[in-house]
Motif scaffolding. Sequence first.
Motif, mmCIF file in Angstrom:
data_model
loop_
_atom_site.group_PDB
_atom_site.id
_atom_site.type_symbol
_atom_site.label_atom_id
_atom_site.label_comp_id
_atom_site.label_asym_id
_atom_site.label_seq_id
_atom_site.Cartn_x
_atom_site.Cartn_y
_atom_site.Cartn_z
ATOM 1 N N THR A 29 42.166 55.896 21.698
ATOM 2 C CA THR A 29 42.190 55.545 23.170
ATOM 3 C C THR A 29 40.930 55.606 23.898
ATOM 4 O O THR A 29 40.589 54.679 24.813
ATOM 5 C CB THR A 29 43.261 56.469 24.039
ATOM 6 N N SER A 30 40.173 56.581 23.752
ATOM 7 C CA SER A 30 38.962 56.902 24.348
ATOM 8 C C SER A 30 38.073 55.886 24.048
ATOM 9 O O SER A 30 37.187 55.210 24.771
ATOM 10 C CB SER A 30 38.353 58.370 24.115
ATOM 11 N N VAL A 31 37.863 55.597 22.672
ATOM 12 C CA VAL A 31 37.035 54.492 22.187
ATOM 13 C C VAL A 31 37.253 53.051 23.098
ATOM 14 O O VAL A 31 36.359 52.364 23.258
ATOM 15 C CB VAL A 31 37.018 54.402 20.639
ATOM 16 N N ALA A 32 38.491 52.865 22.844
ATOM 17 C CA ALA A 32 39.059 51.687 23.517
ATOM 18 C C ALA A 32 38.562 51.218 25.130
ATOM 19 O O ALA A 32 38.274 50.535 25.451
ATOM 20 C CB ALA A 32 40.326 51.245 23.447
ATOM 21 N N PHE A 33 38.950 52.715 25.730
ATOM 22 C CA PHE A 33 38.664 52.658 27.200
ATOM 23 C C PHE A 33 37.139 52.733 27.300
ATOM 24 O O PHE A 33 36.508 51.965 28.226
ATOM 25 C CB PHE A 33 39.344 54.047 27.536
ATOM 26 N N ASN A 34 36.350 53.247 26.518
ATOM 27 C CA ASN A 34 34.849 53.214 26.648
ATOM 28 C C ASN A 34 34.277 51.947 26.373
ATOM 29 O O ASN A 34 33.468 51.352 27.127
ATOM 30 C CB ASN A 34 34.186 54.084 25.859
ATOM 31 N N LYS A 35 34.790 51.008 25.503
ATOM 32 C CA LYS A 35 34.487 49.556 25.401
ATOM 33 C C LYS A 35 34.868 48.771 26.427
ATOM 34 O O LYS A 35 34.025 48.047 26.838
ATOM 35 C CB LYS A 35 35.496 49.130 24.000
ATOM 36 N N GLU A 36 35.912 49.017 27.156
ATOM 37 C CA GLU A 36 36.339 48.244 28.416
ATOM 38 C C GLU A 36 35.152 48.713 29.542
ATOM 39 O O GLU A 36 34.774 47.549 30.084
ATOM 40 C CB GLU A 36 37.835 48.493 28.670
ATOM 41 N N ILE A 37 34.931 49.889 29.502
ATOM 42 C CA ILE A 37 33.993 50.397 30.843
ATOM 43 C C ILE A 37 32.427 49.796 30.243
ATOM 44 O O ILE A 37 31.672 49.134 31.219
ATOM 45 C CB ILE A 37 33.805 51.674 30.878
ATOM 46 N N GLN A 38 32.114 49.656 29.014
ATOM 47 C CA GLN A 38 31.026 49.034 28.833
ATOM 48 C C GLN A 38 31.156 47.619 29.040
ATOM 49 O O GLN A 38 30.035 47.026 29.647
ATOM 50 C CB GLN A 38 30.813 49.275 27.304
ATOM 51 N N GLN A 39 31.971 46.752 28.801
ATOM 52 C CA GLN A 39 32.055 45.322 29.249
ATOM 53 C C GLN A 39 31.975 44.918 30.635
ATOM 54 O O GLN A 39 31.372 44.179 30.953
ATOM 55 C CB GLN A 39 33.378 44.895 28.653
ATOM 56 N N LEU A 40 32.693 45.907 31.308
ATOM 57 C CA LEU A 40 32.551 45.884 32.821
ATOM 58 C C LEU A 40 31.124 46.053 33.441
ATOM 59 O O LEU A 40 30.843 45.320 34.236
ATOM 60 C CB LEU A 40 33.468 46.913 33.457
ATOM 61 N N LEU A 41 30.557 47.018 32.633
ATOM 62 C CA LEU A 41 29.277 47.324 33.177
ATOM 63 C C LEU A 41 28.152 46.477 32.636
ATOM 64 O O LEU A 41 27.065 46.822 32.969
ATOM 65 C CB LEU A 41 29.013 48.678 33.131
ATOM 66 N N LYS A 42 28.462 45.549 31.512
ATOM 67 C CA LYS A 42 27.422 44.927 30.832
ATOM 68 C C LYS A 42 26.644 43.864 31.988
ATOM 69 O O LYS A 42 25.332 44.030 31.660
ATOM 70 C CB LYS A 42 28.232 44.005 29.830
ATOM 71 N N ASN A 43 27.203 43.400 32.787
ATOM 72 C CA ASN A 43 26.638 42.395 33.689
ATOM 73 C C ASN A 43 26.163 42.958 35.102
ATOM 74 O O ASN A 43 26.245 42.349 35.920
ATOM 75 C CB ASN A 43 27.117 40.828 33.745
ATOM 76 N N ILE A 44 26.158 44.190 34.964
ATOM 77 C CA ILE A 44 25.729 45.035 36.412
ATOM 78 C C ILE A 44 24.351 44.420 36.893
ATOM 79 O O ILE A 44 23.547 44.411 35.817
ATOM 80 C CB ILE A 44 25.630 46.473 36.179
ATOM 81 N N ASP A 45 24.251 44.041 37.937
ATOM 82 C CA ASP A 45 22.850 43.723 38.726
ATOM 83 C C ASP A 45 22.106 44.771 39.140
ATOM 84 O O ASP A 45 22.080 44.964 40.318
ATOM 85 C CB ASP A 45 23.223 42.621 39.586
ATOM 86 N N LEU A 46 21.371 45.245 38.100
ATOM 87 C CA LEU A 46 20.719 46.454 38.538
ATOM 88 C C LEU A 46 19.337 46.644 37.768
ATOM 89 O O LEU A 46 19.388 46.602 36.499
ATOM 90 C CB LEU A 46 21.355 47.765 38.080
ATOM 91 N N GLU A 47 18.221 46.758 38.441
ATOM 92 C CA GLU A 47 16.941 47.040 37.525
ATOM 93 C C GLU A 47 16.468 48.301 37.794
ATOM 94 O O GLU A 47 16.186 48.977 38.904
ATOM 95 C CB GLU A 47 15.793 45.905 38.384
ATOM 96 N N VAL A 48 16.188 49.084 36.554
ATOM 97 C CA VAL A 48 15.824 50.437 36.693
ATOM 98 C C VAL A 48 14.752 50.499 35.810
ATOM 99 O O VAL A 48 14.582 49.754 34.780
ATOM 100 C CB VAL A 48 16.960 51.244 36.150
ATOM 101 N N SER A 49 13.898 51.406 36.108
ATOM 102 C CA SER A 49 12.704 51.594 35.499
ATOM 103 C C SER A 49 12.606 52.474 34.186
ATOM 104 O O SER A 49 12.042 52.381 33.311
ATOM 105 C CB SER A 49 11.543 52.010 36.080
#
Length: 110
Positions: A29-49
């Motif tokens: 469950t935690s692996v599947a949940f983490n994968k979904e969070i990763q997919q949601l955050l994949k295209n986050i519009d954020l530039e960090v140094s």
Amino acid sequence: MKTLKFVLCALAISAGTLLHAAPEKSTETSVAFNKEIQQLLKNIDLEVSEDVEAYLIVRFNCKNEMEVLYVGSKNAEARKKIKKCLNNKEIKTVLDPSVENYKLPIRLKA
């Protein structure tokens, strides 16, 4: 002194029993949940140094949508973007309904 040793021994045994009886987290469950969070955050519009680390506290409503309660990070812009990106997003992973809040570590790489 004997009673103190006896009390400490009894506390140690009872604490060990409680820890052993605690339910383990399901890794699937935690692996599947983490994968979904990763997919949601994949295209986050954020530039960090540099890498940004954050802690996220979420809960789920009856429609299995995330409600972001807290995003802890030193980077204020990252906090806002993560909350905006994840708040009210529906997930497909079925999580334990008895757990009210989930705490997740997040790392955004530069």
